[in-house]
Design a protein around this motif. Structure first.
Motif, mmCIF file in Angstrom:
data_model
loop_
_atom_site.group_PDB
_atom_site.id
_atom_site.type_symbol
_atom_site.label_atom_id
_atom_site.label_comp_id
_atom_site.label_asym_id
_atom_site.label_seq_id
_atom_site.Cartn_x
_atom_site.Cartn_y
_atom_site.Cartn_z
ATOM 1 N N VAL A 115 0.857 -1.184 0.000
ATOM 2 C CA VAL A 115 0.000 0.000 0.000
ATOM 3 C C VAL A 115 0.891 1.232 0.000
ATOM 4 O O VAL A 115 1.819 1.332 0.808
ATOM 5 C CB VAL A 115 -0.934 0.019 1.229
ATOM 6 C CG1 VAL A 115 -1.784 1.284 1.251
ATOM 7 C CG2 VAL A 115 -1.823 -1.211 1.249
ATOM 8 N N ILE A 116 0.635 2.168 -0.909
ATOM 9 C CA ILE A 116 1.387 3.422 -0.962
ATOM 10 C C ILE A 116 0.409 4.568 -0.774
ATOM 11 O O ILE A 116 -0.507 4.755 -1.582
ATOM 12 C CB ILE A 116 2.145 3.576 -2.286
ATOM 13 C CG1 ILE A 116 3.152 2.429 -2.458
ATOM 14 C CG2 ILE A 116 2.869 4.917 -2.347
ATOM 15 C CD1 ILE A 116 3.936 2.494 -3.754
ATOM 16 N N ASP A 117 0.568 5.305 0.312
ATOM 17 C CA ASP A 117 -0.283 6.457 0.613
ATOM 18 C C ASP A 117 -1.766 6.096 0.525
ATOM 19 O O ASP A 117 -2.570 6.822 -0.060
ATOM 20 C CB ASP A 117 0.048 7.631 -0.311
ATOM 21 C CG ASP A 117 1.429 8.203 -0.053
ATOM 22 O OD1 ASP A 117 1.818 8.278 1.123
ATOM 23 O OD2 ASP A 117 2.117 8.567 -1.016
ATOM 24 N N GLY A 118 -2.124 4.957 1.083
ATOM 25 C CA GLY A 118 -3.515 4.547 1.139
ATOM 26 C C GLY A 118 -4.033 3.833 -0.087
ATOM 27 O O GLY A 118 -5.196 3.419 -0.111
ATOM 28 N N VAL A 119 -3.202 3.655 -1.111
ATOM 29 C CA VAL A 119 -3.617 3.002 -2.357
ATOM 30 C C VAL A 119 -3.064 1.584 -2.400
ATOM 31 O O VAL A 119 -1.843 1.383 -2.347
ATOM 32 C CB VAL A 119 -3.137 3.800 -3.586
ATOM 33 C CG1 VAL A 119 -3.543 3.087 -4.872
ATOM 34 C CG2 VAL A 119 -3.692 5.217 -3.558
ATOM 35 N N VAL A 120 -3.959 0.603 -2.485
ATOM 36 C CA VAL A 120 -3.551 -0.807 -2.564
ATOM 37 C C VAL A 120 -3.108 -1.112 -3.988
ATOM 38 O O VAL A 120 -3.876 -0.923 -4.943
ATOM 39 C CB VAL A 120 -4.708 -1.737 -2.164
ATOM 40 C CG1 VAL A 120 -4.265 -3.194 -2.247
ATOM 41 C CG2 VAL A 120 -5.201 -1.412 -0.752
ATOM 42 N N LEU A 121 -1.877 -1.582 -4.158
ATOM 43 C CA LEU A 121 -1.366 -1.890 -5.487
ATOM 44 C C LEU A 121 -1.994 -3.174 -6.005
ATOM 45 O O LEU A 121 -2.216 -4.132 -5.260
ATOM 46 C CB LEU A 121 0.156 -2.013 -5.460
ATOM 47 C CG LEU A 121 0.913 -0.766 -4.986
ATOM 48 C CD1 LEU A 121 2.417 -0.959 -5.163
ATOM 49 C CD2 LEU A 121 0.453 0.482 -5.738
ATOM 50 N N GLY A 122 -2.263 -3.205 -7.309
ATOM 51 C CA GLY A 122 -3.003 -4.311 -7.900
ATOM 52 C C GLY A 122 -2.250 -5.624 -7.951
ATOM 53 O O GLY A 122 -2.854 -6.691 -7.858
ATOM 54 N N ARG A 123 -0.938 -5.600 -8.108
ATOM 55 C CA ARG A 123 -0.132 -6.813 -8.187
ATOM 56 C C ARG A 123 1.154 -6.623 -7.392
ATOM 57 O O ARG A 123 1.680 -5.512 -7.265
ATOM 58 C CB ARG A 123 0.206 -7.166 -9.635
ATOM 59 C CG ARG A 123 -0.952 -7.765 -10.421
ATOM 60 C CD ARG A 123 -1.355 -9.105 -9.845
ATOM 61 N NE ARG A 123 -2.475 -9.743 -10.540
ATOM 62 C CZ ARG A 123 -3.753 -9.556 -10.222
ATOM 63 N NH1 ARG A 123 -4.086 -8.727 -9.241
ATOM 64 N NH2 ARG A 123 -4.706 -10.210 -10.871
ATOM 65 N N GLY A 124 1.684 -7.740 -6.880
ATOM 66 C CA GLY A 124 2.879 -7.680 -6.063
ATOM 67 C C GLY A 124 4.074 -7.099 -6.789
ATOM 68 O O GLY A 124 4.920 -6.439 -6.179
ATOM 69 N N ALA A 125 4.175 -7.333 -8.105
ATOM 70 C CA ALA A 125 5.313 -6.826 -8.870
ATOM 71 C C ALA A 125 5.402 -5.311 -8.828
ATOM 72 O O ALA A 125 6.487 -4.743 -8.986
ATOM 73 C CB ALA A 125 5.212 -7.299 -10.320
ATOM 74 N N GLN A 126 4.276 -4.625 -8.613
ATOM 75 C CA GLN A 126 4.272 -3.172 -8.569
ATOM 76 C C GLN A 126 4.999 -2.635 -7.337
ATOM 77 O O GLN A 126 5.421 -1.482 -7.314
ATOM 78 C CB GLN A 126 2.838 -2.652 -8.573
ATOM 79 C CG GLN A 126 2.054 -2.983 -9.813
ATOM 80 C CD GLN A 126 0.610 -2.532 -9.694
ATOM 81 O OE1 GLN A 126 -0.307 -3.345 -9.678
ATOM 82 N NE2 GLN A 126 0.390 -1.233 -9.608
ATOM 83 N N GLY A 127 5.127 -3.458 -6.306
ATOM 84 C CA GLY A 127 5.726 -2.990 -5.060
ATOM 85 C C GLY A 127 7.235 -3.022 -5.033
ATOM 86 O O GLY A 127 7.850 -2.502 -4.099
ATOM 87 N N PHE A 128 7.876 -3.605 -6.056
ATOM 88 C CA PHE A 128 9.335 -3.665 -6.087
ATOM 89 C C PHE A 128 9.859 -2.425 -6.801
ATOM 90 O O PHE A 128 9.959 -2.395 -8.026
ATOM 91 C CB PHE A 128 9.795 -4.943 -6.778
ATOM 92 C CG PHE A 128 9.382 -6.188 -6.051
ATOM 93 C CD1 PHE A 128 10.065 -6.607 -4.921
ATOM 94 C CD2 PHE A 128 8.295 -6.934 -6.477
ATOM 95 C CE1 PHE A 128 9.687 -7.748 -4.232
ATOM 96 C CE2 PHE A 128 7.906 -8.067 -5.808
ATOM 97 C CZ PHE A 128 8.602 -8.475 -4.677
ATOM 98 N N SER A 129 10.179 -1.398 -6.028
ATOM 99 C CA SER A 129 10.549 -0.122 -6.641
ATOM 100 C C SER A 129 11.527 0.619 -5.749
ATOM 101 O O SER A 129 11.751 0.267 -4.584
ATOM 102 C CB SER A 129 9.295 0.734 -6.873
ATOM 103 O OG SER A 129 8.651 1.023 -5.639
ATOM 104 N N GLU A 130 12.107 1.668 -6.306
ATOM 105 C CA GLU A 130 12.983 2.544 -5.549
ATOM 106 C C GLU A 130 12.163 3.332 -4.525
ATOM 107 O O GLU A 130 10.968 3.589 -4.710
ATOM 108 C CB GLU A 130 13.692 3.517 -6.485
ATOM 109 C CG GLU A 130 14.635 2.874 -7.469
ATOM 110 C CD GLU A 130 15.895 2.353 -6.808
ATOM 111 O OE1 GLU A 130 16.549 3.121 -6.081
ATOM 112 O OE2 GLU A 130 16.216 1.173 -7.018
ATOM 113 N N LEU A 131 12.824 3.734 -3.440
ATOM 114 C CA LEU A 131 12.166 4.489 -2.377
ATOM 115 C C LEU A 131 12.594 5.945 -2.459
ATOM 116 O O LEU A 131 13.781 6.263 -2.490
ATOM 117 C CB LEU A 131 12.531 3.912 -1.015
ATOM 118 C CG LEU A 131 12.070 2.469 -0.764
ATOM 119 C CD1 LEU A 131 12.641 1.947 0.539
ATOM 120 C CD2 LEU A 131 10.550 2.387 -0.755
ATOM 121 N N SER A 132 11.611 6.842 -2.494
ATOM 122 C CA SER A 132 11.894 8.270 -2.601
ATOM 123 C C SER A 132 10.852 9.046 -1.811
ATOM 124 O O SER A 132 9.664 8.708 -1.836
ATOM 125 C CB SER A 132 11.877 8.704 -4.073
ATOM 126 O OG SER A 132 12.069 10.087 -4.195
#
Length: 838
Positions: A124-141
Motif C-alpha cells: 500500500v502506498i499512501d492509502g492506495v492498494v497496489l493491484g499486483r505484487g510486482a508493482q511494489g518492487f521499486s525505488e524508495l523516494s
C-alpha cells in the motif's frame, strides 16, 4: 471523470453522516502529521497508521515493524526489496522475471506465479492498494516511514493481505520551504540521486515534488561478450503533491506519481556444474563455482515496467468525527523477455547460420541455438502484461477518546489485467548433412524447424466491501477489539491462443479460445483483547481471519477451455504480544507469539486429468500451510549518542500439498540410494513424502508426491538483525558517527517439492558505515561497506539443465549442477552517500 466521481461520493456520504458526527465533541486525527494533537508525544515517539488512524506504536495491538526515513538512509535501503535488512520477518525470493519476485512475511508468501493471481503480501502506498505484487518492487523516494504489518490484515487493508502488508507512507508537503536530497556512488557502476522540494504556495495550499534516478550496473557478466554487465537496472520516477486546506475543516491531498524501470532481470548464474564435457562445449567455457559471475548469453534479457498512480484524498472534520475519501487510479505495464542462462548446455552447440527475427511484442532479433540429438532451447518466452485499477474508499473515523473508538467504511474496486505472450524456439535434426560440430543448416536439404506459440488473455475483477473495526473499553485498562469485512467479488477471464506467431512455424499448443467467470462472498475479521498496564505498556491477544481471492490461469499454457478457477486462499491466525517502554523509557520492547493456518494454498503444481490421468502443471489449490513461532525487538538509546537495535524472528512454516512433482533425486532414486519409485494403481491409496508413479487409462504414467509437513520455500526458521550506532561531536558544528549492523538467517529451501539440493545453508552478513554530519542534520557524508566479510548468498536456486547429460555419462548431482540468483549485496562493495536538507 473518476476524480469527480470520488469527490461526489465523498461529499454525499459526508452529508449523510453529518447528523451522526455532530453528536460528539472530540476531534479525530487521521494523519500522522496530526497525531501529536491527539496525545502528548514523548521525544522520539513512533507514530503509525496500522489501524487507519494515527497512533503511537506502543498503543497498537498489532505486530508492526516501523522503519523511518533516517533508518532507510543510515542502512542504505534504497528499494523495497532491501527492506529485508531491517525487517527480519520479511524475506525476498527472486524469480525468473520481476513479476515472479515475491515477499514473504513469517515464511508465508506467494506460491503461485501467474499474472492472474494476487500477491499474499500486499503493498500500500499512501492509502492506495497496489493491484499486483510486482508493482511494489521499486525505488524508495520521499518516504516518511514504512510499516510492515505481520499476519493477515484483510479487515482494513483489503482481501489479499492474508500474509501481511507493506505500508509505504510518503511525506506530505511542508508548511515552510524545504528541500532535501541524496547522491550515492558505489562500486559496480552504481549511481543514485533523489531529492524533494516542498513548501507553501499560499496560506492554504502547499506543494511538493520529488524525483529519483538510479543506475545500478549488473553484478553478472557475459561470457560471450567479455566486459558486458548482465542484470543492469536503470530506474527513474517523479511524484508531485498538492495539499489544500479548502476550509478550516476540509483538506484535500492530490498525489500523482510515475515510475519507470529498465531492467536486465533476472539472470541466474551457474555455481556448480562439474561435467567438464558440457562446460567445454560452451562458446566460452568458465569455471562453475561460488566465485563464478559469468553468464552464457547471446542477447541481453530485459524486464521493463512503468507505472502511474494518481490519488485524491479528502479529510473532512464533522464535529468530533473525520470522514476520509480516497479515490485512486493506477496503470501498470511490463514487457519481459527472459533468455536462457546457457544455450541448453548441450555438447556440441548448433547456431543458426542466419539470425531469425523474433518480435515478441517489442523484443529484439534473436539467434537460434540448438543442441545435439535434435534437442532445442527456447529462444524467447515473454511479452507484456498490464494492470488497470480504479478504487474508491470512504471511511469514518471516530474520536480517539471515549469508551468506543472505531473506523468504518465502504470500498469499491474494479481491475483489468491483460497478458500477451510469445514462445519461439528452433531445432535442427542430426543427419548426415548436419553432423556434430557444424552449424545448424549446413546441409542444404535439412533446415531448422521453428516452433512458436502465442497468447492473448485477460482477467477482470470487481469487488465491493463494507468494513469496520473498533475498540471498546471495558475498564480503564481492559479493552475488547472487534472488526469485520463483508465483501463480494466477481472474476471473469478470457484466453485466446491463435497458434504459431509466424507462417511456417509449428504450434505445439492447442488453438482455441475460452472464457469463464466466478463470484464469491466472504467475511473476514478480527477479535481481541488489549490490556494497558500503564500508558507505556500493554498486552494483547487477537484472532484474525484473512483471505486471498480466486483467480484464473492466464499464462501461455493455460487450458483455454478450463472453467474452474483457483479457489480463494484463507487463513485463521492467532497472536499474543507485549509492547512497552523499559529502562526508564529509554528502550522500546515488543514481543509476540503467533500461530496461523492457511487452507487451499494457491500453488503451481501437477494436476491429473480425471479421465486420462495425465499430468499437467497448472495453478491450483494444493494443500495447507502452518506457521508458528515468536518474534521480539528492542530499540534503545543507551547513552547520549549511542543507540542499539536488535530483533529476531523464529517461524516454523510447514506445508502439506498433494500432486507435486517429484524432485530430481527422487526421479533418480537408484543414484541417491532412495527407495525405488512405486507404482500406484488407479483409485488406490497414495503414499505421503515419497515419489510414486500414477498409472493412467492409456497405460502411461506420471510421477508425483504428496508432501506432509514439508518446509515452506523461502521461509528460514530463524532471522534476525542487530545494529549499533554511535555519534560524537568533533569540532565546530561537525559530529562524527559510526554504525555497524548484522543480519543472519538459518537454512532455507527454495523448492516446494522439497528437493534437498535446492536449498541454502544459514549465513550472516555485516555492514559498516561511518562519516561526518552537521549537528543540525543539514548535511552528512557517509562512507559504507556492504557485506563486509564478503559472504556469498543467493535469493533463488534451480537446476542447470536437468535433462543435460551425454550418453553413457554417470548421472549424479555433482555432474548435474545448479544456477543461483545473486543480488549485488552477495559480494562486498564500497560506496558513499552525500545527503542534505534545509
Amino acid at each position: 471523470m473518476k476524480g469527480s466521481l470520488g469527490s461526489v461520493s465523498f461529499m454525499a456520504l459526508s452529508v449523510a453522516l453529518m447528523p451522526v458526527a455532530s453528536a460528539s465533541a472530540q476531534t479525530a486525527q487521521t494523519t500522522p502529521q496530526a497525531a501529536s494533537d491527539a496525545d502528548d508525544m514523548a521525544p522520539g515517539e513512533i507514530v503509525v497508521t496500522a489501524q487507519k488512524r494515527a497512533e503511537r506504536l506502543v498503543d497498537v495491538p498489532v505486530t508492526v515493524t516501523a522503519v523511518s526515513a533516517d533508518v532507510l538512509r543510515q542502512r542504505q535501503i534504497n528499494d523495497t526489496r532491501s527492506l529485508t535488512d531491517a525487517v527480519p520477518s520479511l524475506t525476498f525470493t527472486e524469480g525468473g522475471k520481476a513479476a515472479n519476485n515475491s515477499f514473504r512475511i513469517r515464511g508465508v508468501g506467494t506460491a503461485l506465479f501467474n499474472f492472474g493471481a494476487e500477491s499474499s503480501v500486499s503493498t500500500v502506498i499512501d492509502g492506495v492498494v497496489l493491484g499486483r505484487g510486482a508493482q511494489g518492487f521499486s525505488e524508495l523516494s520521499d518516504v516518511e516511514r514504512i510499516e510492515v504489518l505481520e499476519g493477515p490484515q484483510g479487515t482494513l487493508f483489503g482481501k489479499n493481505a492474508d500474509a501481511g502488508l507493506i505500508n509505504v507512507v510518503t511525506a506530505r508537503p511542508s508548511h515552510q520551504l524545504s528541500a532535501n536530497g541524496e547522491v550515492t556512488v558505489a562500486e559496480g557502476e552504481e549511481y543514485r540521486a533523489k531529492g524533494t522540494i516542498s513548501g507553501p504556495l499560499s496560506d492554504t495550499l502547499r506543494a511538493s515534488i520529488s524525483g529519483n534516478y538510479s543506475y545500478v550496473g549488473g553484478n553478472l557478466f557475459s561470457s560471450v561478450s567479455p566486459g558486458d554487465r548482465i542484470g543492469t537496472v536503470k530506474s527513474r520516477g517523479v511524484r508531485g503533491k498538492l495539499d489544500w486546506d479548502m476550509t478550516e475543516n476540509l483538506n484535500w491531498l492530490a498525489i500523482a506519481s510515475y515510475y519507470k524501470t529498465q531492467s536486465g532481470c533476472c539472470s541466474s548464474v551457474i555455481q556448480q556444474f562439474d561435467n567438464s564435457v558440457q562446460i567445454a562445449a560452451l562458446v566460452v567455457p568458465f569455471t562453475a563455482n561460488t566465485e563464478n559471475r559469468l553468464v552464457q548469453m547471446y542477447k541481453p534479457s530485459f524486464d521493463d515496467s512503468r507505472q502511474f498512480i494518481g490519488s485524491l484524498e479528502g479529510n473532512l472534520k464533522l464535529g468530533d468525527f473525520t470522514i476520509t475519501s480516497i479515490t485512486s487510479y493506477q496503470n501498470y505495464r511490463f514487457d519481459a523477455n527472459p533468455f536462457p542462462v546457457i544455450p541448453d548446455a548441450l555438447p556440441p552447440l548448433y547456431v543458426a547460420a542466419t539470425p531469425q527475427l523474433v518480435t515478441p511484442y517489442g523484443s529484439t532479433t534473436q539467434t537460434t541455438i540448438n543442441g545435439a540429438g535434435g534437442r532445442s532451447k527456447t529462444l524467447s518466452a515473454g511479452g507484456p502484461g498490464s494492470v488497470t485499477q480504479f478504487a474508491q474508499e470512504i471511511r469514518v473515523t471516530s474520536p480517539g477518546t471515549g469508551p468506543l473508538t472505531y473506523v468504518a467504511g465502504l470500498y469499491y474496486q474494479t481491475q483489468k489485467v491483460g497478458r500477451e505472450y510469445l514462445q519461439r524456439w528452433g531445432t535442427c535434426p542430426v543427419t548426415a548433412g548436419n553432423t556434430v560440430g557444424l552449424p545448424c543448416g549446413t546441409s542444404t536439404t535439412v533446415l531448422p524447424i521453428y516452433v512458436s506459440n502465442t497468447l492473448n488473455a485477460g482477467q477482470t475483477s470487481d469487488q465491493i466491501a463494507v468494513f469496520g473495526q473498533g475498540e471498546y473499553k471495558l475498564t480503564d485498562k481492559l479493552s475488547v477489539l472487534a472488526g469485520v469485512r463483508v465483501q463480494r467479488e466477481t472474476v471473469s477471464y478470457f484466453v485466446i491462443r491463435p497458434g504459431a506467431s509466424q507462417p511456417g512455424d509449428v504450434s505445439t499448443l492447442s488453438v482455441g479460445s475460452g472464457s469463464g467467470n466466478t463470484a464469491d462472498n466472504t467475511i473476514t475479521g478480527k477479535l481481541g483483547l488489549q490490556y494497558h498496564v500503564n500508558r507505556n505498556a500493554q498486552f494483547y491477544a487477537t484472532y484474525a481471519r484473512g483471505y486471498k481471492g480466486a483467480s484464473y490461469d492466464i499464462e501461455l499454457t493455460a487450458a483455454f477451455n478450463q472453467t474452474t478457477p483457483v479457489l480463494p486462499e484463507t487463513v485463521n491466525a492467532f497472536e499474543a504480544g507485549f509492547k512497552g517502554r523499559i529502562f526508564g523509557g529509554r528502550a522500546l520492547l515488543t514481543a509476540a507469539a503467533f500461530y496461523a493456518k492457511y487452507k487451499n494454498l494457491q500453488v503451481q503444481a501437477q494436476a491429473v486429468d480425471p479421465l486420462t490421468f495425465t499430468a499437467t502443471s497448472i495453478p491450483t489449490n494444493a494443500g495447507d500451510v502452518t506457521t508458528k513461532g515468536f518474534q521480539a525487538a528492542i530499540s534503545a538509546e543507551v547513552t547520549q549518542g549511542l543507540s542499539v537495535n536488535a530483533s529476531v524472528v523464529y517461524s516454523k512454516a510447514t506445508v502439506n500439498a498433494n500432486g507435486l512433482p517429484c524432485t530430481f533425486p527422487q526421479n533418480n532414486a537408484a543414484v541417491y540410494g532412495l527407495p525405488a519409485i512405486a507404482t500406484v494403481a488407479v483409485g488406490a491409496a497414495q503414499p505421503s513424502n515419497v515419489c510414486f508413479r500414477q498409472l493412467n487409462t492409456s497405460g502411461g504414467s506420471a510421477t508425483f508426491q504428496n508432501v506432509r509437513n514439508g518446509s515452506l520455500p523461502g521461509a528460514p526458521e530463524w532471522r534476525g538483525n542487530a545494529s549499533i550506532r554511535y555519534e560524537h561531536p568533533l569540532f565546530g558544528s561537525l559530529a562524527g558517527f559510526i554504525m555497524g549492523s548484522m543480519n543472519f538467517q538459518s537454512w532455507q529451501s527454495f523448492d516446494l517439492s522439497q528437493d534437498p539440493f535446492l536449498s541454502q545453508p544459514g549465513y550472516a552478513t555485516f555492514d559498516l558505515n561511518f562519516g561526518v554530519k552537521d549537528i543540525d542534520n543539514k548535511y552528512s557524508l557517509t562512507v559504507f561497506v556492504k557485506n563486509l566479510t564478503n559472504r556469498h548468498y543467493y535469493t533463488g536456486k534451480n537446476y542447470a539443465g536437468n535433462n543435460v547429460r551425454p550418453a553413457g555419462y554417470v548421472l549424479n548431482y555433482d555432474q548435474q549442477g545448479y544456477n543461483v540468483n545473486l543480488p549485488k549485496a552477495a559480494d562486498r562493495y564500497v560506496g558513499a552517500t552525500f545527503a542534505f536538507k534545509f
